[in-house]
Enzyme design. Structure first.
Site, PDB file in Angstrom:
ATOM      1  N   PHE A 118       6.145   0.781   9.104  1.00 56.45           N
ATOM      2  CA  PHE A 118       6.551  -0.371   8.293  1.00 56.45           C
ATOM      3  C   PHE A 118       7.162   0.193   7.016  1.00 56.45           C
ATOM      4  O   PHE A 118       6.651   1.179   6.476  1.00 56.45           O
ATOM      5  CB  PHE A 118       5.344  -1.250   7.923  1.00 56.45           C
ATOM      6  CG  PHE A 118       4.803  -2.059   9.069  1.00 56.45           C
ATOM      7  CD1 PHE A 118       5.177  -3.385   9.250  1.00 56.45           C
ATOM      8  CD2 PHE A 118       3.921  -1.496   9.979  1.00 56.45           C
ATOM      9  CE1 PHE A 118       4.677  -4.127  10.321  1.00 56.45           C
ATOM     10  CE2 PHE A 118       3.421  -2.214  11.049  1.00 56.45           C
ATOM     11  CZ  PHE A 118       3.800  -3.545  11.220  1.00 56.45           C
ATOM     12  N   ASP A 135       6.787  -0.760   4.249  1.00 56.69           N
ATOM     13  CA  ASP A 135       5.698  -0.768   3.265  1.00 56.69           C
ATOM     14  C   ASP A 135       4.938   0.566   3.219  1.00 56.69           C
ATOM     15  O   ASP A 135       4.269   0.867   2.243  1.00 56.69           O
ATOM     16  CB  ASP A 135       4.688  -1.870   3.619  1.00 56.69           C
ATOM     17  CG  ASP A 135       5.346  -3.184   3.966  1.00 56.69           C
ATOM     18  OD1 ASP A 135       5.049  -4.184   3.328  1.00 56.69           O
ATOM     19  OD2 ASP A 135       6.180  -3.203   4.902  1.00 56.69           O
ATOM     20  N   ILE A 162       6.243   3.540   3.390  1.00 52.33           N
ATOM     21  CA  ILE A 162       7.151   4.647   3.084  1.00 52.33           C
ATOM     22  C   ILE A 162       6.831   5.317   1.749  1.00 52.33           C
ATOM     23  O   ILE A 162       7.267   6.426   1.482  1.00 52.33           O
ATOM     24  CB  ILE A 162       8.624   4.167   3.112  1.00 52.33           C
ATOM     25  CG1 ILE A 162       9.574   5.323   3.464  1.00 52.33           C
ATOM     26  CG2 ILE A 162       9.016   3.504   1.790  1.00 52.33           C
ATOM     27  CD1 ILE A 162      10.963   4.877   3.838  1.00 52.33           C
ATOM     28  N   HIS A 168       2.828  -5.494   4.870  1.00 51.14           N
ATOM     29  CA  HIS A 168       3.630  -5.602   6.088  1.00 51.14           C
ATOM     30  C   HIS A 168       4.762  -6.609   5.900  1.00 51.14           C
ATOM     31  O   HIS A 168       5.155  -7.284   6.837  1.00 51.14           O
ATOM     32  CB  HIS A 168       2.758  -6.009   7.277  1.00 51.14           C
ATOM     33  CG  HIS A 168       1.697  -5.010   7.614  1.00 51.14           C
ATOM     34  ND1 HIS A 168       0.523  -4.904   6.910  1.00 51.14           N
ATOM     35  CD2 HIS A 168       1.651  -4.036   8.565  1.00 51.14           C
ATOM     36  CE1 HIS A 168      -0.215  -3.923   7.422  1.00 51.14           C
ATOM     37  NE2 HIS A 168       0.443  -3.381   8.414  1.00 51.14           N
ATOM     38  N   LEU A 172      -0.858  10.051  10.891  1.00 55.55           N
ATOM     39  CA  LEU A 172      -0.469   9.102   9.845  1.00 55.55           C
ATOM     40  C   LEU A 172      -0.188   9.875   8.571  1.00 55.55           C
ATOM     41  O   LEU A 172      -1.065  10.065   7.737  1.00 55.55           O
ATOM     42  CB  LEU A 172      -1.584   8.069   9.606  1.00 55.55           C
ATOM     43  CG  LEU A 172      -1.682   6.981  10.677  1.00 55.55           C
ATOM     44  CD1 LEU A 172      -2.357   7.509  11.924  1.00 55.55           C
ATOM     45  CD2 LEU A 172      -2.408   5.781  10.149  1.00 55.55           C
ATOM     46  N   ALA A 173       1.019  10.339   8.440  1.00 57.33           N
ATOM     47  CA  ALA A 173       1.357  11.259   7.356  1.00 57.33           C
ATOM     48  C   ALA A 173       2.843  11.125   7.043  1.00 57.33           C
ATOM     49  O   ALA A 173       3.662  11.903   7.510  1.00 57.33           O
ATOM     50  CB  ALA A 173       1.010  12.689   7.779  1.00 57.33           C
ATOM     51  N   GLU A 174       3.162  10.120   6.258  1.00 57.77           N
ATOM     52  CA  GLU A 174       4.579   9.788   6.033  1.00 57.77           C
ATOM     53  C   GLU A 174       5.330  10.903   5.317  1.00 57.77           C
ATOM     54  O   GLU A 174       6.496  11.164   5.608  1.00 57.77           O
ATOM     55  CB  GLU A 174       4.701   8.473   5.259  1.00 57.77           C
ATOM     56  CG  GLU A 174       4.347   7.233   6.074  1.00 57.77           C
ATOM     57  CD  GLU A 174       2.854   7.024   6.232  1.00 57.77           C
ATOM     58  OE1 GLU A 174       2.081   7.681   5.500  1.00 57.77           O
ATOM     59  OE2 GLU A 174       2.455   6.209   7.077  1.00 57.77           O
ATOM     60  N   PRO A 201       4.366   7.035   0.364  1.00 53.98           N
ATOM     61  CA  PRO A 201       3.957   8.446   0.272  1.00 53.98           C
ATOM     62  C   PRO A 201       5.110   9.420   0.517  1.00 53.98           C
ATOM     63  O   PRO A 201       5.032  10.580   0.134  1.00 53.98           O
ATOM     64  CB  PRO A 201       2.886   8.581   1.369  1.00 53.98           C
ATOM     65  CG  PRO A 201       2.401   7.207   1.615  1.00 53.98           C
ATOM     66  CD  PRO A 201       3.578   6.301   1.368  1.00 53.98           C
TER      67      PRO A 201
END
Lengths: 352, 351
Positions: free
Chosen positions: B106, B108, B110, B152, B81-83, B112
């Site tokens: 999502f 939402d 984005i 979301h 989990l590391a955008e 980071p």
């Protein structure tokens, strides 16, 4: 270039034995050694000229020079082979010069002229020279780290044996982008899919904040442990030590496709930015202590001691470098501003 | 007297955007995206896909179901989990010969990665002397109406439209999802591909087989009309058509509905020509209104078709509140729907 050597006690010993032994191990002849000296001097004089012209108002915005850190990029880029990539942060002039960018085009870029490396659109912190392997200097601290890791992935995806030299500063290692990217490098590297050589240029300060004041865990190289990336430290003021280390670790990354990290302990001998006239965060004594280990001075001593050059020869090299820099400044000064149409070019591939 | 500058617009290439759906397979939006990406990856080994749970899980909305099994871990990368890491490494891959399709689970999530998208991806070509490009696609589910609440539901496309160097598309039909995704993957610049999550399984339609391309920057006239133009995109196309049908039945008015498909580049020509014909314009977005895509379209009409207007340009947007609320009645009050569009349309027709 030099023959590949695996890290071993014997070689480590050789690295410590000084110039002649290292040069022999790396297959560097005397001319190559003098060439490395010439490169470091060129960087220093180039940076001096950049600071001078900045104060004259010819360079605008922000200017961060590499003075004091020359041995790091000079040493690591000596192990750079055709097809390799280099990507760095904003203190990027040296990397461009070392990779073969024309000093005139680099200075012109600093001046914002149309003859600059990127037509004056980037400036000091944002050099780019694809033809020579410089895949950018980047102005957001830490922001370029995932790019380098992705580039390394693409190399192995296609089966190439290229290495991505990814330079980052001590300030960047606390940034989230570093941690996310280092984790991916370690993960992908487990399967040999990430030939990233992290070169952590620890110049002791993130702008004005010392490492001790930025983190409680000051062994920065050890931060790579979290991501199963092996690492070591090198004396970043000693070109000979950097050369030996760089050659060994670059070949290791090339052979394994796994990332590796080197923390180069170095020091910027000038202010963070050319516009910073007051430094309240470090003492004159501290700067003086580091200045005694100026990488250029150290290498000079070694060249003289080994009989690779004499005072007169070194002076001639300095004069030659000065001429190149003077010419670069003159070129930049006389170059035209970019045409205004350039404002609208290079936005999209299918631009009108 | 000051001469008002008339904004000129350039004609885009036009093709027949109506589908003759005889004999075509009917697919949901999610099926169309899945099938298209699958076909593209089969045809081009430069394409890799990476994101959270895109591999073993097959994507949280199952867009990449079965991909890992077919293409293997080198091409279908489950990431942590590391955008910022996902987008940043995808940029590096794009710079270096790959065609990454990165999934942000999502839209939402984005935020980071905004630094990577706005500061790096969008600028690579401009700052590199045109020596580099960043041919990557970022796929992201957006939009509300699914009780997703704060994180979301977001429709933050305007931020990306406001970023020169990026392209942004939002298909309203499965056929356009196919055509636009193919075009996005083939594009030499970074493209944000927005998938309305409520439409994934709700919207079904004919999808042409084989090479079906929809050029970026070309709107679709979802229905012809002569008395007013509704300009919108995404799920609001369907709500607008519903509203248009009701109002047409009541008033006999003939409503044209333009589905933008591409938010950037924007098909200015189609918008302006339609408004010149109908003289009345209603712009609809599911996002909040301030500085939205609807603002830009309204400004365009004001600049390029002012003299043709018989009524002020009207907008229907979500309210400027910080988030889509969770409570169903609040969410309903927040969301733009056929009823709200219809109310505005009636005022516009009556003006």
């Amino acid at each position: 270039m030099a023959t590949t050597q695996r890290a071993g006690k014997k070689q480590r010993q050789t690295e410590q034995d000084g110039l002649t032994a290292v040069a022999e191990a790396l297959g560097f002849d005397e001319e190559t050694l003098r060439g490395l000296y010439r490169k470091m001097v060129l960087i220093r004089l180039f940076e001096d000229a950049a600071q001078r012209t900045f104060r004259q108002g010819k360079i605008g915005g922000y200017l961060h020079v590499y003075s004091g850190q020359e041995a790091v990029a000079t040493g690591f880029l000596a192990a750079f082979q055709e097809g390799d990539r280099a990507i760095t942060a904003y203190r990027d002039h040296a990397h461009a010069l070392l990779l073969g960018s024309d000093p005139k085009a680099v200075m012109a870029e600093l001046f914002g002229r149309g003859t600059g490396l990127v037509k004056g659109k980037g400036g000091s912190m944002h050099l780019f020279d694809v033809a020579n392997g410089l895949w950018g200097g980047y102005g957001i601290v830490g922001g370029h780290i995932p790019l380098g890791v992705g580039m390394a992935y693409a190399e192995r995806y296609w089966g190439s044996d290229a290495v991505v030299q990814l330079y980052l500063g001590d300030g960047a290692i606390h940034n989230a982008a570093y941690h996310e990217a280092a984790n991916l490098a370690g993960l992908w590297g487990r399967d040999g899919l990430n030939p990233t050589l992290f070169i952590l240029e620890n110049n002791q300060y993130g702008m004005g904040t010392s490492v001790e004041r930025a983190t409680a865990m000051t062994d920065l190289a050890a931060k790579f442990d979290s991501y199963a990336i092996e690492h070591e430290k090198v004396d970043g003021m000693d070109l000979v030590a950097v050369l030996a280390c760089a050659q060994r670790v670059t070949e290791r990354v090339r052979e394994t496709g796994k990332p590796y990290a080197v923390e180069a302990l170095t020091y910027r001998l000038v202010a963070h930015g050319a516009g910073d006239f007051f430094e309240k965060y470090r003492t004159k004594e501290e700067v003086r202590t580091w200045r005694e280990r100026d990488p250029i001075g150290l290498f000079e001593q070694k060249l003289l001691a080994a009989g690779v050059a004499d005072e007169q020869g070194l002076g001639a090299i300095r004069d030659e470098a000065k001429q190149i820099v003077d010419e670069a400044v003159r070129f930049a000064d006389e170059s035209p501003e970019p045409p205004l149409e350039e404002l609208h070019t290079d936005v999209y591939a299918d631009a009108e | 007297m000051v001469q008002a500058p008339e904004r000129s617009v350039t004609a885009q290439l036009t093709d027949d955007t109506r589908l003759d759906d005889g004999g075509m397979p009917q697919k949901s939006l999610v099926e169309a995206i899945h099938d298209t990406l699958l076909e593209e990856m089969r045809a081009d080994d430069r394409i890799v896909t990476l994101g959270e749970d895109v591999g073993r899980r097959g994507g949280v909305f199952r867009v990449t179901a079965g991909f890992l099994e077919e293409f293997g871990e080198d091409r279908v990368l489950d990431t942590p989990l590391a955008e910022s890491g996902i987008i940043g490494t995808a940029i590096g891959m794009a710079l270096n010969g790959l065609r990454p399709v990165a999934e942000i689970q999502f839209l939402d999530f984005i935020h980071p990665a905004m630094d990577q998208i706005m500061n790096e991806a969008a600028r690579i070509r401009y700052r590199s002397n045109n020596d580099f490009s960043c041919p990557m696609v970022i796929r992201a589910p957006f939009g509300g109406g699914v009780h997703g609440a704060l994180y979301h539901s977001q429709s933050i496309e305007a931020v990306f439209v406001h970023t020169p160097g990026l392209k942004v598309v939002a298909p309203a039909t499965p056929a356009d999802a196919k055509g636009l995704l193919r075009a996005a993957i083939r594009d030499e610049d970074p493209v944000l591909f927005l998938e309305h999550k409520k439409m994934y399984r709700l919207i079904k339609g004919p999808v042409p087989e084989g090479d079906h391309d929809v050029p970026l920057g070309q709107a679709r006239i979802a229905q012809d009309g002569t008395d007013a133009t509704i300009v919108t995109y995404g799920m609001m196309v369907h709500e607008a058509q519903k509203a248009a049908a009701e109002v047409a039945q009541e008033t006999g008015a003939s409503i044209e509905v333009i589905d933008l498909r591409s938010l950037k580049p924007l098909d200015e020509w189609t918008i302006v020509e339609s408004v010149k014909k109908t003289a009345k314009a209603l712009v609809v977005t599911e996002a909040n209104g301030l500085c939205s895509v609807a603002s830009e379209v309204a400004a365009l009409i004001g600049e390029a078709a002012f003299a043709y207007l018989d009524a002020p340009v009207m907008r229907v947007t979500a309210p400027d509140v910080p988030a889509t609320p969770y409570s169903p009645p609040l969410e309903q009050a927040f969301m733009v729907d056929a009823e709200k569009i219809g109310a505005a349309l009636r005022r516009l027709i009556a003006y």
